[in-house]
Design a protein around this motif. Sequence first.
Motif, PDB file in Angstrom:
ATOM      1  N   THR A  20      11.223   2.675  -0.841  1.00  0.00           N
ATOM      2  CA  THR A  20      10.850   3.678  -1.835  1.00  0.00           C
ATOM      3  C   THR A  20      11.056   3.064  -3.207  1.00  0.00           C
ATOM      4  O   THR A  20      12.156   2.604  -3.529  1.00  0.00           O
ATOM      5  N   ILE A  21      10.001   3.022  -3.998  1.00  0.00           N
ATOM      6  CA  ILE A  21      10.053   2.399  -5.326  1.00  0.00           C
ATOM      7  C   ILE A  21       9.905   3.481  -6.394  1.00  0.00           C
ATOM      8  O   ILE A  21       8.934   4.248  -6.386  1.00  0.00           O
ATOM      9  N   GLN A  22      10.882   3.541  -7.292  1.00  0.00           N
ATOM     10  CA  GLN A  22      10.792   4.433  -8.443  1.00  0.00           C
ATOM     11  C   GLN A  22      10.510   3.602  -9.685  1.00  0.00           C
ATOM     12  O   GLN A  22      11.195   2.616  -9.962  1.00  0.00           O
ATOM     13  N   LEU A  23       9.487   3.988 -10.432  1.00  0.00           N
ATOM     14  CA  LEU A  23       9.081   3.261 -11.633  1.00  0.00           C
ATOM     15  C   LEU A  23       9.671   3.911 -12.878  1.00  0.00           C
ATOM     16  O   LEU A  23      10.099   5.079 -12.859  1.00  0.00           O
ATOM     17  N   ASP A  24       9.655   3.150 -13.971  1.00  0.00           N
ATOM     18  CA  ASP A  24      10.309   3.630 -15.192  1.00  0.00           C
ATOM     19  C   ASP A  24       9.451   4.600 -15.994  1.00  0.00           C
ATOM     20  O   ASP A  24       9.900   5.170 -16.984  1.00  0.00           O
ATOM     21  N   ARG A  25       8.190   4.789 -15.585  1.00  0.00           N
ATOM     22  CA  ARG A  25       7.351   5.746 -16.288  1.00  0.00           C
ATOM     23  C   ARG A  25       6.295   6.303 -15.336  1.00  0.00           C
ATOM     24  O   ARG A  25       6.072   5.763 -14.245  1.00  0.00           O
ATOM     25  N   GLU A  26       5.661   7.385 -15.746  1.00  0.00           N
ATOM     26  CA  GLU A  26       4.641   8.022 -14.924  1.00  0.00           C
ATOM     27  C   GLU A  26       3.360   7.183 -14.933  1.00  0.00           C
ATOM     28  O   GLU A  26       2.869   6.788 -15.992  1.00  0.00           O
ATOM     29  N   VAL A  27       2.845   6.893 -13.723  1.00  0.00           N
ATOM     30  CA  VAL A  27       1.575   6.181 -13.587  1.00  0.00           C
ATOM     31  C   VAL A  27       0.711   6.925 -12.570  1.00  0.00           C
ATOM     32  O   VAL A  27       1.206   7.727 -11.774  1.00  0.00           O
ATOM     33  N   ASP A  28      -0.584   6.656 -12.610  1.00  0.00           N
ATOM     34  CA  ASP A  28      -1.531   7.321 -11.722  1.00  0.00           C
ATOM     35  C   ASP A  28      -1.526   6.618 -10.373  1.00  0.00           C
ATOM     36  O   ASP A  28      -2.274   5.659 -10.156  1.00  0.00           O
ATOM     37  N   VAL A  29      -0.677   7.077  -9.462  1.00  0.00           N
ATOM     38  CA  VAL A  29      -0.551   6.474  -8.133  1.00  0.00           C
ATOM     39  C   VAL A  29      -0.487   7.582  -7.096  1.00  0.00           C
ATOM     40  O   VAL A  29       0.262   8.555  -7.250  1.00  0.00           O
ATOM     41  N   SER A  30      -1.271   7.441  -6.023  1.00  0.00           N
ATOM     42  CA  SER A  30      -1.249   8.381  -4.907  1.00  0.00           C
ATOM     43  C   SER A  30      -1.435   7.588  -3.614  1.00  0.00           C
ATOM     44  O   SER A  30      -1.561   6.350  -3.639  1.00  0.00           O
ATOM     45  N   ARG A  31      -1.446   8.286  -2.486  1.00  0.00           N
ATOM     46  CA  ARG A  31      -1.641   7.623  -1.208  1.00  0.00           C
ATOM     47  C   ARG A  31      -2.945   6.824  -1.225  1.00  0.00           C
ATOM     48  O   ARG A  31      -3.989   7.316  -1.658  1.00  0.00           O
ATOM     49  N   GLY A  32      -2.886   5.584  -0.752  1.00  0.00           N
ATOM     50  CA  GLY A  32      -4.067   4.722  -0.740  1.00  0.00           C
ATOM     51  C   GLY A  32      -4.092   3.724  -1.878  1.00  0.00           C
ATOM     52  O   GLY A  32      -4.811   2.724  -1.809  1.00  0.00           O
ATOM     53  N   CYS A  33      -3.296   3.982  -2.943  1.00  0.00           N
ATOM     54  CA  CYS A  33      -3.189   3.006  -4.026  1.00  0.00           C
ATOM     55  C   CYS A  33      -2.294   1.841  -3.582  1.00  0.00           C
ATOM     56  O   CYS A  33      -1.621   1.916  -2.562  1.00  0.00           O
ATOM     57  N   VAL A  34      -2.280   0.780  -4.373  1.00  0.00           N
ATOM     58  CA  VAL A  34      -1.498  -0.408  -4.038  1.00  0.00           C
ATOM     59  C   VAL A  34      -0.659  -0.816  -5.248  1.00  0.00           C
ATOM     60  O   VAL A  34      -1.171  -0.877  -6.371  1.00  0.00           O
ATOM     61  N   LEU A  35       0.619  -1.073  -5.000  1.00  0.00           N
ATOM     62  CA  LEU A  35       1.499  -1.651  -6.023  1.00  0.00           C
ATOM     63  C   LEU A  35       1.595  -3.146  -5.766  1.00  0.00           C
ATOM     64  O   LEU A  35       1.823  -3.570  -4.619  1.00  0.00           O
ATOM     65  N   LEU A  36       1.420  -3.963  -6.798  1.00  0.00           N
ATOM     66  CA  LEU A  36       1.396  -5.413  -6.565  1.00  0.00           C
ATOM     67  C   LEU A  36       1.953  -6.170  -7.758  1.00  0.00           C
ATOM     68  O   LEU A  36       2.062  -5.636  -8.864  1.00  0.00           O
TER      69      LEU A  36
ATOM     70  N   PRO B 128       0.846  -1.201   0.000  1.00  0.00           N
ATOM     71  CA  PRO B 128       0.000   0.000   0.000  1.00  0.00           C
ATOM     72  C   PRO B 128       0.882   1.252   0.000  1.00  0.00           C
ATOM     73  O   PRO B 128       1.837   1.350   0.770  1.00  0.00           O
ATOM     74  N   VAL B 129       0.586   2.181  -0.871  1.00  0.00           N
ATOM     75  CA  VAL B 129       1.381   3.403  -0.976  1.00  0.00           C
ATOM     76  C   VAL B 129       0.995   4.373   0.134  1.00  0.00           C
ATOM     77  O   VAL B 129      -0.172   4.771   0.246  1.00  0.00           O
ATOM     78  N   GLN B 130       1.968   4.722   0.954  1.00  0.00           N
ATOM     79  CA  GLN B 130       1.728   5.644   2.068  1.00  0.00           C
ATOM     80  C   GLN B 130       2.053   7.090   1.702  1.00  0.00           C
ATOM     81  O   GLN B 130       1.429   8.024   2.196  1.00  0.00           O
ATOM     82  N   ARG B 131       3.032   7.264   0.825  1.00  0.00           N
ATOM     83  CA  ARG B 131       3.469   8.623   0.502  1.00  0.00           C
ATOM     84  C   ARG B 131       4.133   8.639  -0.874  1.00  0.00           C
ATOM     85  O   ARG B 131       4.827   7.705  -1.245  1.00  0.00           O
TER      86      ARG B 131
END
Length: 536
Positions: free
Chosen positions: A287-303, A227-230
């Motif tokens: 802290t995870i940095q992705l290779d491109r811009e995606v729609d992610v904010s606090r409350g989203c989940v990376l899986l 879960p993305v906190q920040r």
Amino acid sequence: MRNAENELLKFITCGSVDDGKSTLIGHILYASKLIYTDQEQALILDSQVGSRGGKIDYSLLLDGLMAEREQGITIDVAYRYFTSDARSFIVADTPGHEEYTRNMAVGASFADLAVILIDASQGVLVQTRRHARICSLMGIKNFVFAINKMDLVGYERSVVEIITKDIDKLSEELTLKNIYIIPVSATEGDNITKPSKNMPWFCGETLLSYLETVDIESTEEIGFYMPVQRVCRPDHTFRGFQGQIEAGKVSVSDTLTALPSGETAIVKTLYIGDRQAEYAEAGQPVTIQLDREVDVSRGCVLLRGAQLKTEKSFFATLLWMDESPLIPGREYWLKIGTKLIPAIVTGIRYKTDVNSGEKLMAESIGKNEIVVCEIVASESLTIDAFTRHKTAGELILIDRVTHATSACGVVEEVCEETGGNVLLRDGERELAVGLFDCFYYHPELHTVLRHSPNPATYKKGDRLPLDSAGFGYPQDFDISAGDVYGNIRKGAFAGFGKRNTEVPLIDANGLEAESTPPRSFLKYRTVAIWEKDYEI
């Protein structure tokens, strides 16, 4: 089986009022020489003014509040950290009084094992059963039932045998698998750290020895999710997503999916704290940095491979903590993971009788009651059943006015399109139908909500409630059920049989099945309930 040596064990002590929880933990600390000399001297002096004739009152090591010492009960949750030669421990000593059940639930939420004390002179009480249910609800799988105050019943073996039968019934009802029953005396020290000479008939381990060696089995969750906190933006060149990994492992070059948007991206860089790493595992803040811009904010989940679901409605089991009752239709803040959004409790399926485990119908729920209900959120959530993914399935409800925690609980099942709560049963065959569900538009959530009736089963010959303010069905019709049909004749369920083309055919959701598209949703539903009750 893993080696328990040097592993951390987080456990909770619970039970009814005055069962001896604080005394038990205090005796372990004292007998194991796990307190400082000045604490020991203070304990001896404080015990002089106690009610045990000058003997050491071990509960004073944990009951720190003045109100606790005055009343002789535990009110707040007392956490103690200690280490033996074999293991490290964190123990939460929780209150037994019903008034402070919510405090006990907070302690249970962190524990891997529960030590439930039972007064040998009173046996299994209602509050003992409530605490066992709450511990099970919070996902605790390992239980120790300590039958305390054996010195007050003359160390009789027959007393233990009688109480053990009640424990076995409770364990079977709650499907508890890993249990250990031990007779003890917390004040006299029997079977706490040393075997009791007063109970030669008991051949098991002492309590401390068992806690040092018990193997805590943990269910490994499927896949990776965080879960993305920040969202971290130190400058325009870096955008990282911060949070704690709840399950699995992530590595640089892994392809991750962001929910609820569903976008995918590749892990470009990975940091654990301020240190760059090639991989990270469950429990680590990253802290995870992705290779491109995606729609992610606090409350989203990376899986990756976690198979979480994105839905707005679900069924949950709640422990109600608020002084104000739970009434369907009220709105709350819902917190799951790092997501905080408005939600509404749309219906109560049943509440659980704490003493018997019976499922009871209810229109509202009071403080300290356990209930299964349906919750609908204002937007889609990334969730799953608590039994499959712990963090994605545990929740709290917060009062939107007072901001007090109203309930804690777990997701039982994410709602999917099913027939409904009502069953038609004829012998071994049964069919779930949603004929009697009510639908209404909620303006603040901007959605149409389904309110299902309390679960019910109608057998062959039973009359059905075919008319209400929200729906009206003919006295004769068939319900489509695959290769057979549910036959409703003269307002009663006549069993499963052949199709009669002279009566209407209705599907399991209450819509006419053989009409020309588009089908009318309101043919058997009345508009009156929408306009009158919900002012649409």
